[in-house]
Enzyme design. Structure first.
Site, short mmCIF file in Angstrom:
data_model
loop_
_atom_site.label_atom_id
_atom_site.label_comp_id
_atom_site.label_asym_id
_atom_site.label_seq_id
_atom_site.Cartn_x
_atom_site.Cartn_y
_atom_site.Cartn_z
CB THR A 51 11.49 -6.24 4.96
OG1 THR A 51 10.71 -5.92 3.80
CG2 THR A 51 12.96 -6.13 4.61
CE1 TYR A 142 2.38 -4.93 5.43
CE2 TYR A 142 3.28 -6.01 7.37
CZ TYR A 142 3.33 -5.73 6.03
OH TYR A 142 4.36 -6.26 5.26
CE LYS A 172 4.81 -2.06 5.29
NZ LYS A 172 4.55 -2.95 4.16
CB SER A 174 1.80 -3.99 1.28
OG SER A 174 2.63 -3.19 2.07
N GLY A 198 3.08 0.52 -0.04
CA GLY A 198 4.04 -0.53 0.23
C GLY A 198 4.51 -1.34 -0.95
CG ASP A 200 9.47 -0.66 -2.16
OD1 ASP A 200 8.40 -0.70 -1.52
OD2 ASP A 200 10.57 -0.89 -1.65
#
Length: 308
Positions: A51, A142, A172, A174, A198, A200
């Site tokens: 982001t 990540y 994290k 995602s 991750g 949402d």
């Protein structure tokens, strides 16, 4: 590592504010921190990630942003996690050393995605080389295979990782593979690791299998509502929690159909917060006026369970 507060709850994946001519806009970070804390009830940030256009920034720009977030977040934010992943190992190591020097609360590393690691040993070897440059800083892997193309399952990655990387603190995560996430949590409960989801629009499902919290872009502007969802889940009031998740999903489903990415996220954050986030960096193009008008109208039309 010294004793630290556990990282849980919401973590805003921060946007990188830019001036109209495409330079990073450091002076608005102070206002940004206050907005997250006071308006969105979010006290953790993940800086220079997807982001934040981290891989589109120069090493110097990434350092400047990291310094500003750590400085402005002092005594206001609980955790400032700095993403230090890069395509170049020396650059990633340099960023890790810098994050440690400025007192970051943690570092995160994405898998390289041009020359990719093809198995667990290659990936862990790289992560070990980076994290050894910040030996006292908690490290988060990540995991974002939709962007990196590195599809090594986290369940496999975690086997024995603490022995090779003592600072390993969590992930994290995602990806939409909740089976992988669930197995990670199930097999590592004794280690008290932190699993931060991750995606949402699927957070409630991740909470159900034991995620500690979440890192995401929507928590910049829907943090307050998502925190109310977390509170409802903890009670547990699952019907109320679902209402919040469904409404977040309704908004995201709407904007995804219009074309939703980092550029559009910057536009949404600008009209919700009033803080100018500016344009994205090329090759991304700014959100259209049509998108902004439609997204704002949609968000304004949503009636949240608390009446706002």
């Amino acid at each position: 590592m010294t004793s630290r507060k556990k990282l849980q709850g919401l973590v805003a994946a921060t946007i990188t504010p830019m001036t109209p001519d495409g330079q990073i806009n450091l002076p608005v970070i102070r206002q940004y921190v206050d907005y997250l804390v006071n308006k969105q009830t979010v006290k953790n940030v993940f800086v220079n990630g997807t982001t934040g256009e981290g891989l589109s920034l120069s090493i110097q720009e990434r350092k400047q942003l990291a310094e500003e977030w750590v400085c402005q977040g002092k005594d206001k934010l609980d955790h400032v996690i700095i993403h230090v992943g890069a395509l170049s190992l020396p650059e990633s190591q340099e960023l890790a050393r810098h994050a440690a020097a400025i007192g970051a609360g943690g570092i995160a590393v994405i898998a390289p995605f041009f020359f990719k690691p093809t198995n667990k040993d290659e990936l862990v070897s790289l992560l070990q080389k980076v994290t050894s440059e910040a030996p006292d800083v908690p490290f988060y892997y990540y995991h974002i295979p939709p962007l990196t193309g590195v599809k090594i399952r986290v369940e496999e990655l975690l086997e024995g990782i603490k022995e090779r990387i003592p600072t390993f603190q969590g992930v994290k995560f995602s990806d939409t593979d909740l089976l992988d996430l669930a197995q990670c949590i199930h097999k590592n409960e004794a280690q008290q690791l932190e699993f931060l989801y991750g995606v949402d629009e699927q957070l409630l499902g991740a909470l159900a299998v034991g995620a500690n919290g979440a890192v995401g872009s929507t928590y910049n502007y829907l943090g307050r509502q998502t925190n109310l969802m977390l509170e409802a889940f903890a009670k547990p009031d699952l019907a109320l929690a679902r209402k919040y998740q469904f409404l977040t999903g309704e908004f995201l489903n709407f904007v995804i159909k219009l074309g939703f990415g980092v550029a559009q996220t910057k536009a949404v954050m600008t009209f919700v917060s009033g803080i100018p986030m500016g344009p994205p960096r090329l090759p991304l193009l700014g959100a259209s006026e049509e998108f902004i008008a439609k997204a704002k109208a949609k968000l304004d039309s949503i009636v949240w369970p608390d009446g706002n």
